[in-house]
Motif scaffolding. Structure first.
Motif, PDB file in Angstrom:
ATOM      1  N   PRO A  17      15.318 105.295  18.962  1.00 20.64           N
ATOM      2  CA  PRO A  17      14.546 104.370  19.731  1.00 20.64           C
ATOM      3  C   PRO A  17      15.877 103.716  21.048  1.00 20.64           C
ATOM      4  O   PRO A  17      15.171 103.856  21.975  1.00 20.64           O
ATOM      5  N   THR A  18      16.955 103.678  20.661  1.00 14.82           N
ATOM      6  CA  THR A  18      18.000 103.270  21.462  1.00 14.82           C
ATOM      7  C   THR A  18      18.203 104.268  22.547  1.00 14.82           C
ATOM      8  O   THR A  18      18.371 104.162  23.662  1.00 14.82           O
ATOM      9  N   LEU A  19      18.631 105.330  21.992  1.00 15.33           N
ATOM     10  CA  LEU A  19      19.152 106.516  22.805  1.00 15.33           C
ATOM     11  C   LEU A  19      17.846 106.522  23.919  1.00 15.33           C
ATOM     12  O   LEU A  19      18.357 107.166  25.027  1.00 15.33           O
ATOM     13  N   LEU A  20      16.655 106.467  23.562  1.00 19.71           N
ATOM     14  CA  LEU A  20      15.574 106.981  24.768  1.00 19.71           C
ATOM     15  C   LEU A  20      15.000 105.511  25.376  1.00 19.71           C
ATOM     16  O   LEU A  20      14.105 105.374  26.184  1.00 19.71           O
ATOM     17  N   GLY A  21      15.792 104.461  25.085  1.00 17.11           N
ATOM     18  CA  GLY A  21      15.735 103.197  25.958  1.00 17.11           C
ATOM     19  C   GLY A  21      14.279 102.543  25.447  1.00 17.11           C
ATOM     20  O   GLY A  21      13.885 101.398  26.323  1.00 17.11           O
ATOM     21  N   VAL A  22      13.903 102.519  24.250  1.00 14.65           N
ATOM     22  CA  VAL A  22      12.752 101.930  23.522  1.00 14.65           C
ATOM     23  C   VAL A  22      13.327 100.226  22.919  1.00 14.65           C
ATOM     24  O   VAL A  22      12.601  99.564  22.825  1.00 14.65           O
ATOM     25  N   LYS A  23      14.536 100.672  22.633  1.00 15.43           N
ATOM     26  CA  LYS A  23      15.089  99.498  21.714  1.00 15.43           C
ATOM     27  C   LYS A  23      16.586  99.111  22.179  1.00 15.43           C
ATOM     28  O   LYS A  23      17.242 100.075  22.727  1.00 15.43           O
ATOM     29  N   CYS A  24      16.715  98.116  22.027  1.00 15.04           N
ATOM     30  CA  CYS A  24      18.417  97.591  22.584  1.00 15.04           C
ATOM     31  C   CYS A  24      19.698  98.183  21.847  1.00 15.04           C
ATOM     32  O   CYS A  24      20.590  98.385  22.456  1.00 15.04           O
ATOM     33  N   ALA A  25      19.293  98.130  20.530  1.00  8.39           N
ATOM     34  CA  ALA A  25      20.128  98.627  19.614  1.00  8.39           C
ATOM     35  C   ALA A  25      19.859  99.094  18.302  1.00  8.39           C
ATOM     36  O   ALA A  25      18.815  98.844  17.891  1.00  8.39           O
ATOM     37  N   ASN A  26      20.661  99.997  17.737  1.00  8.77           N
ATOM     38  CA  ASN A  26      20.387 100.665  16.488  1.00  8.77           C
ATOM     39  C   ASN A  26      21.789 100.259  15.584  1.00  8.77           C
ATOM     40  O   ASN A  26      22.908 100.690  16.053  1.00  8.77           O
ATOM     41  N   LEU A  27      21.711 100.215  14.256  1.00 11.63           N
ATOM     42  CA  LEU A  27      22.915 100.002  13.426  1.00 11.63           C
ATOM     43  C   LEU A  27      22.894 101.223  12.576  1.00 11.63           C
ATOM     44  O   LEU A  27      21.956 101.865  11.940  1.00 11.63           O
ATOM     45  N   VAL A  28      23.960 102.230  12.610  1.00 11.70           N
ATOM     46  CA  VAL A  28      24.048 103.283  11.852  1.00 11.70           C
ATOM     47  C   VAL A  28      25.122 103.338  10.768  1.00 11.70           C
ATOM     48  O   VAL A  28      26.251 102.655  11.067  1.00 11.70           O
TER      49      VAL A  28
END
Length: 187
Positions: A17-28
């Motif tokens: 979602p972040t990589l595609l611009g839908v979400k501001c950030a993800n935690l991995v």
């Protein structure tokens, strides 16, 4: 499979979602040697910067590394919101640039050994869900998906479905033989 290939697949699965611009950030959360993560994250930052994407190691222990993958512009916009700034001030945030806020978040994660309650702000969760989680100590939620929902269940379900679609689409491109960066250029 090289570590870089595995790293790219993990990012696609957990940060689409972040990589595609839908979400501001993800935690991995990564199970890897520090040097491997640092090298892979550095390469990601070089190759994904054209899309406004970055990664940052927030904390590490002997066996795990927590990596934040974020869209610089979207996270910056989030951190400029008055209600976000007001809440972050409660935990000692004083500057609201992306870098300053990530420095403070990283500091709090290392000091406490646990997830600071404000992590949801950085991950783009709705404020009513961040506040609801804090006030209810993680209990009494309406629905649990990518996070515990205290606000609109219908809105959250739509968001979760869009995140699933991002994950499906990006992983599908990679399963066709492309690396992460090639797949992102096609999307």
């Amino acid at each position: 499979m090289t570590y870089d290939n595995a790293f790219q697949r993990i990012l696609a699965q957990h940060s689409a979602p972040t990589l595609l611009g839908v979400k501001c950030a993800n935690l991995v959360s990564l199970d890897a040697v520090q040097q491997e993560v640092v090298l892979a994250a550095s390469q990601f930052n070089r190759l994904a910067c054209k899309r406004g994407l970055r990664s940052r190691i927030l904390c590490q222990c002997r066996r795990r590394t927590l990596l934040l993958v974020y869209n610089v512009a979207q996270l910056g916009e989030r951190l400029r919101q008055p209600d976000v700034q007001s809440m972050l001030r409660q935990w000692g945030y004083r500057e609201f640039t992306v870098r300053a806020c990530l420095d403070r978040l990283s500091e709090r994660m290392r000091a406490n050994g646990e997830f600071p309650h404000e992590i949801g702000i950085f991950l783009g969760y709705p404020m009513e869900d961040v506040i609801g989680f804090i006030e209810n100590r993680g209990e009494n939620y309406k629905f649990c998906g990518c996070w515990k929902v205290y606000g609109s269940e219908q809105s959250a379900r739509k968001m979760f479905a869009s995140y699933d679609q991002c994950r499906h689409d990006l992983c599908h491109k990679m399963n066709e033989g492309r690396d992460l960066y090639q797949a992102l250029r096609l999307m």
